[in-house]
Design a protein around this motif. Sequence first.
Motif, PDB file in Angstrom:
ATOM      1  N   GLU A  76     -28.210 113.517 -33.470  1.00 54.39           N
ATOM      2  CA  GLU A  76     -26.960 113.958 -32.856  1.00 54.39           C
ATOM      3  C   GLU A  76     -26.121 112.757 -32.422  1.00 54.39           C
ATOM      4  O   GLU A  76     -24.897 112.754 -32.570  1.00 54.39           O
ATOM      5  CB  GLU A  76     -27.247 114.894 -31.676  1.00 54.39           C
ATOM      6  CG  GLU A  76     -26.035 115.683 -31.269  1.00 54.39           C
ATOM      7  CD  GLU A  76     -26.361 116.976 -30.547  1.00 54.39           C
ATOM      8  OE1 GLU A  76     -25.399 117.616 -30.101  1.00 54.39           O
ATOM      9  OE2 GLU A  76     -27.545 117.356 -30.436  1.00 54.39           O
ATOM     10  N   ASP A  77     -26.784 111.709 -31.920  1.00 59.79           N
ATOM     11  CA  ASP A  77     -26.061 110.489 -31.523  1.00 59.79           C
ATOM     12  C   ASP A  77     -25.333 109.861 -32.704  1.00 59.79           C
ATOM     13  O   ASP A  77     -24.181 109.446 -32.574  1.00 59.79           O
ATOM     14  CB  ASP A  77     -27.016 109.457 -30.914  1.00 59.79           C
ATOM     15  CG  ASP A  77     -27.457 109.822 -29.509  1.00 59.79           C
ATOM     16  OD1 ASP A  77     -26.830 110.715 -28.891  1.00 59.79           O
ATOM     17  OD2 ASP A  77     -28.432 109.224 -29.026  1.00 59.79           O
ATOM     18  N   ASN A  78     -26.008 109.762 -33.861  1.00 59.37           N
ATOM     19  CA  ASN A  78     -25.354 109.190 -35.040  1.00 59.37           C
ATOM     20  C   ASN A  78     -24.203 110.064 -35.522  1.00 59.37           C
ATOM     21  O   ASN A  78     -23.133 109.551 -35.848  1.00 59.37           O
ATOM     22  CB  ASN A  78     -26.358 108.931 -36.162  1.00 59.37           C
ATOM     23  CG  ASN A  78     -27.138 107.659 -35.924  1.00 59.37           C
ATOM     24  OD1 ASN A  78     -26.618 106.681 -35.409  1.00 59.37           O
ATOM     25  ND2 ASN A  78     -28.405 107.665 -36.289  1.00 59.37           N
ATOM     26  N   TRP A  79     -24.407 111.380 -35.568  1.00 56.02           N
ATOM     27  CA  TRP A  79     -23.309 112.261 -35.959  1.00 56.02           C
ATOM     28  C   TRP A  79     -22.106 112.026 -35.050  1.00 56.02           C
ATOM     29  O   TRP A  79     -20.981 111.877 -35.522  1.00 56.02           O
ATOM     30  CB  TRP A  79     -23.719 113.732 -35.884  1.00 56.02           C
ATOM     31  CG  TRP A  79     -24.481 114.263 -37.053  1.00 56.02           C
ATOM     32  CD1 TRP A  79     -25.722 114.831 -37.016  1.00 56.02           C
ATOM     33  CD2 TRP A  79     -24.064 114.329 -38.426  1.00 56.02           C
ATOM     34  NE1 TRP A  79     -26.103 115.228 -38.293  1.00 56.02           N
ATOM     35  CE2 TRP A  79     -25.101 114.931 -39.169  1.00 56.02           C
ATOM     36  CE3 TRP A  79     -22.916 113.919 -39.107  1.00 56.02           C
ATOM     37  CZ2 TRP A  79     -25.031 115.149 -40.541  1.00 56.02           C
ATOM     38  CZ3 TRP A  79     -22.841 114.132 -40.475  1.00 56.02           C
ATOM     39  CH2 TRP A  79     -23.885 114.744 -41.169  1.00 56.02           C
ATOM     40  N   ASN A  80     -22.346 112.008 -33.745  1.00 51.41           N
ATOM     41  CA  ASN A  80     -21.241 111.839 -32.800  1.00 51.41           C
ATOM     42  C   ASN A  80     -20.542 110.494 -32.989  1.00 51.41           C
ATOM     43  O   ASN A  80     -19.311 110.418 -32.889  1.00 51.41           O
ATOM     44  CB  ASN A  80     -21.728 112.012 -31.365  1.00 51.41           C
ATOM     45  CG  ASN A  80     -22.029 113.467 -31.051  1.00 51.41           C
ATOM     46  OD1 ASN A  80     -21.364 114.375 -31.544  1.00 51.41           O
ATOM     47  ND2 ASN A  80     -23.034 113.703 -30.230  1.00 51.41           N
ATOM     48  N   LYS A  81     -21.300 109.453 -33.284  1.00 47.94           N
ATOM     49  CA  LYS A  81     -20.705 108.131 -33.527  1.00 47.94           C
ATOM     50  C   LYS A  81     -19.832 108.170 -34.779  1.00 47.94           C
ATOM     51  O   LYS A  81     -18.698 107.693 -34.770  1.00 47.94           O
ATOM     52  CB  LYS A  81     -21.821 107.081 -33.670  1.00 47.94           C
ATOM     53  CG  LYS A  81     -21.325 105.681 -33.968  1.00 47.94           C
ATOM     54  CD  LYS A  81     -22.457 104.665 -33.992  1.00 47.94           C
ATOM     55  CE  LYS A  81     -23.353 104.939 -35.189  1.00 47.94           C
ATOM     56  NZ  LYS A  81     -24.411 103.946 -35.374  1.00 47.94           N
ATOM     57  N   TRP A  82     -20.335 108.753 -35.857  1.00 49.80           N
ATOM     58  CA  TRP A  82     -19.578 108.800 -37.107  1.00 49.80           C
ATOM     59  C   TRP A  82     -18.362 109.706 -36.979  1.00 49.80           C
ATOM     60  O   TRP A  82     -17.311 109.421 -37.549  1.00 49.80           O
ATOM     61  CB  TRP A  82     -20.468 109.272 -38.252  1.00 49.80           C
ATOM     62  CG  TRP A  82     -21.632 108.358 -38.507  1.00 49.80           C
ATOM     63  CD1 TRP A  82     -21.675 107.004 -38.337  1.00 49.80           C
ATOM     64  CD2 TRP A  82     -22.926 108.733 -38.977  1.00 49.80           C
ATOM     65  NE1 TRP A  82     -22.919 106.523 -38.677  1.00 49.80           N
ATOM     66  CE2 TRP A  82     -23.707 107.559 -39.074  1.00 49.80           C
ATOM     67  CE3 TRP A  82     -23.497 109.952 -39.329  1.00 49.80           C
ATOM     68  CZ2 TRP A  82     -25.023 107.569 -39.509  1.00 49.80           C
ATOM     69  CZ3 TRP A  82     -24.812 109.960 -39.757  1.00 49.80           C
ATOM     70  CH2 TRP A  82     -25.566 108.782 -39.846  1.00 49.80           C
ATOM     71  N   ALA A  84     -16.682 110.180 -34.234  1.00 53.89           N
ATOM     72  CA  ALA A  84     -15.707 109.469 -33.396  1.00 53.89           C
ATOM     73  C   ALA A  84     -15.042 108.306 -34.139  1.00 53.89           C
ATOM     74  O   ALA A  84     -13.841 108.075 -33.990  1.00 53.89           O
ATOM     75  CB  ALA A  84     -16.377 108.956 -32.124  1.00 53.89           C
ATOM     76  N   LYS A  85     -15.807 107.582 -34.943  1.00 55.55           N
ATOM     77  CA  LYS A  85     -15.302 106.355 -35.557  1.00 55.55           C
ATOM     78  C   LYS A  85     -15.062 106.450 -37.052  1.00 55.55           C
ATOM     79  O   LYS A  85     -14.528 105.527 -37.655  1.00 55.55           O
ATOM     80  CB  LYS A  85     -16.288 105.212 -35.302  1.00 55.55           C
ATOM     81  CG  LYS A  85     -16.449 104.864 -33.846  1.00 55.55           C
ATOM     82  CD  LYS A  85     -17.404 103.711 -33.651  1.00 55.55           C
ATOM     83  CE  LYS A  85     -17.525 103.367 -32.182  1.00 55.55           C
ATOM     84  NZ  LYS A  85     -18.409 102.240 -31.950  1.00 55.55           N
ATOM     85  N   LEU A  87     -16.626 106.820 -41.070  1.00 57.77           N
ATOM     86  CA  LEU A  87     -17.706 106.142 -41.771  1.00 57.77           C
ATOM     87  C   LEU A  87     -17.157 105.653 -43.100  1.00 57.77           C
ATOM     88  O   LEU A  87     -16.716 106.457 -43.909  1.00 57.77           O
ATOM     89  CB  LEU A  87     -18.874 107.125 -41.997  1.00 57.77           C
ATOM     90  CG  LEU A  87     -20.166 106.574 -42.568  1.00 57.77           C
ATOM     91  CD1 LEU A  87     -20.802 105.579 -41.604  1.00 57.77           C
ATOM     92  CD2 LEU A  87     -21.149 107.701 -42.843  1.00 57.77           C
ATOM     93  N   LYS A 100     -30.691 106.674 -41.405  1.00 56.44           N
ATOM     94  CA  LYS A 100     -29.968 107.314 -40.306  1.00 56.44           C
ATOM     95  C   LYS A 100     -29.259 108.565 -40.791  1.00 56.44           C
ATOM     96  O   LYS A 100     -29.034 109.488 -40.022  1.00 56.44           O
ATOM     97  CB  LYS A 100     -28.957 106.340 -39.683  1.00 56.44           C
ATOM     98  CG  LYS A 100     -29.623 105.226 -38.913  1.00 56.44           C
ATOM     99  CD  LYS A 100     -28.603 104.297 -38.297  1.00 56.44           C
ATOM    100  CE  LYS A 100     -29.317 103.184 -37.522  1.00 56.44           C
ATOM    101  NZ  LYS A 100     -28.354 102.240 -36.954  1.00 56.44           N
TER     102      LYS A 100
END
Length: 131
Positions: A76-82, A84-85, A87, A100
Motif C-alpha cells: 500500500e505504501d508503494n502504491w500511494n507513493k506512485w 502521488a508522484k 512512475l 516492489k
Amino acid sequence: MADLFGDEWMKKFQEEWNKESELSDALAKINFNSNIGYGIDGEDTPRGVLVVENGKATIGCAYDGQELNWDLRASEDNWNKWIAKGLGMMGLGMAYTSRKLKFQVGDYGAMIKDPRMAGPFIKSFTVMGRV
C-alpha cells in the motif's frame, strides 16, 4: 478518501482513465481489451478490477472473482507513493526488478517491449493520482 482500489475508488479511476486520451485513445488504436486487477501484495485477491474494452474503461469496481488478464500487486505504501508522484519508465523497471511491483497475472516483458502498451501503462499511474 475512498479506500484504495475499493469500489468507489475504482469507479473514479474508470472516469479518469476515459478522460485521458494518452491512455484510452492510445489503447483504442491497438484494440486493447483486458481485465486489470489492482491489489496489495500478500493479499489473496486483488481489491479492484478495471474492465477495458477497446481502450475505454467500461467497468471499475471492487474485485468479485472476475477473470483477470493482469493482476498488479504492490505494498500500500508503494502504491500511494506512485499515485502521488507518478512512475516513469526507469522507475517502473526498478519497481519490477526489485519486486516492489508484482505481476501476479500478465506478461510484464511483452508489455514493456511494446511502446503502444508501455506508454499508456506508465500514464495509468499519473491517472491514478487524479482519483
